[in-house]
Motif scaffolding. Structure first.
Motif: not given
Length: 203
Positions: A42-44, A120-122, A141-146, A148-151
């Motif tokens: 899902y993240a790539g 979470r450092c961006l 970054q939020l998507r690849y770190c999961g 957005l999926e967690a939210v």
């Protein structure tokens, strides 16, 4: 895992099977040479290497399970008996699954005794420049770190819900009507908590 299996043969089997039937399985000519492949999550795309793949997954079957399979007269099990690998050592060895399970229990017990917080450092931009906020970079970054999926999962399933008493105890200091004594709840919060039904407290 069979005795004649190798990482190279495993790679070729993946390429010939998954490349034709799965749209999420990807392998380039360069990856084929290096015994690698990629799976679209899902993240790539995530790249995997089959180097030492068989060795890392060489898990021995528990002795009790091996004996059960060998004693079965079911035709299908009779055909796969020759592929069953079981270490008949004098000293019982834990399987990889058992080792992972025990390690996970220890980690969980350690976490339960603490109050972990995560930061979470961006990176605001690839050039590392001040006052330069790249929204597209942040979202990736939020998507690849999961995150957005967690939210999304959290919003859909409400996996964590504080009881009202716990919530009030933790956040009552944000209320302007709180008592000056930070060790106790204000009358306002005590009144709210006292008037809640058990069903309301769990909502």
């Amino acid at each position: 895992i069979v005795d004649w299996g190798t990482d190279k043969k495993f790679s070729m089997s993946l390429y010939s099977t998954c490349d034709q039937i799965s749209i999420r399985f990807h392998v380039s000519p360069t990856q084929r040479v290096r015994n690698k492949f990629a799976v679209e999550h899902y993240a790539g795309f995530v790249e995997y290497s089959t180097e030492n793949w068989l060795e890392k997954n060489k898990d021995q079957l528990p002795a009790a399970s091996a004996e059960l399979l060998e004693s079965s007269d079911f035709d299908l099990l009779g055909q796969i008996k020759k592929y069953v690998r079981s270490e008949r050592a004098k000293i019982a060895m834990k399987s990889l699954g058992k080792q992972f399970s025990d390690s996970l229990k220890i980690l969980r017990a350690r976490i339960d005794t603490t109050m972990p917080h995560y930061v979470r450092c961006l990176k605001p931009n690839d050039a590392l420049e001040p006052d330069n906020f790249d929204p597209k970079n942040i979202v990736e970054q939020l998507r690849y770190c999961g995150v957005l999926e967690a939210v999304r999962v959290s919003r859909a399933g409400y996996p964590t819900r504080y009881p009202h008493e716990v919530f009030i105890t933790r956040y009552y200091m944000l209320c302007p009507d709180r008592s000056s004594d930070t060790g106790n709840l204000s009358p306002y919060h005590c009144e709210i908590s006292a008037n809640l039904t058990e069903e309301q407290k769990q909502l």
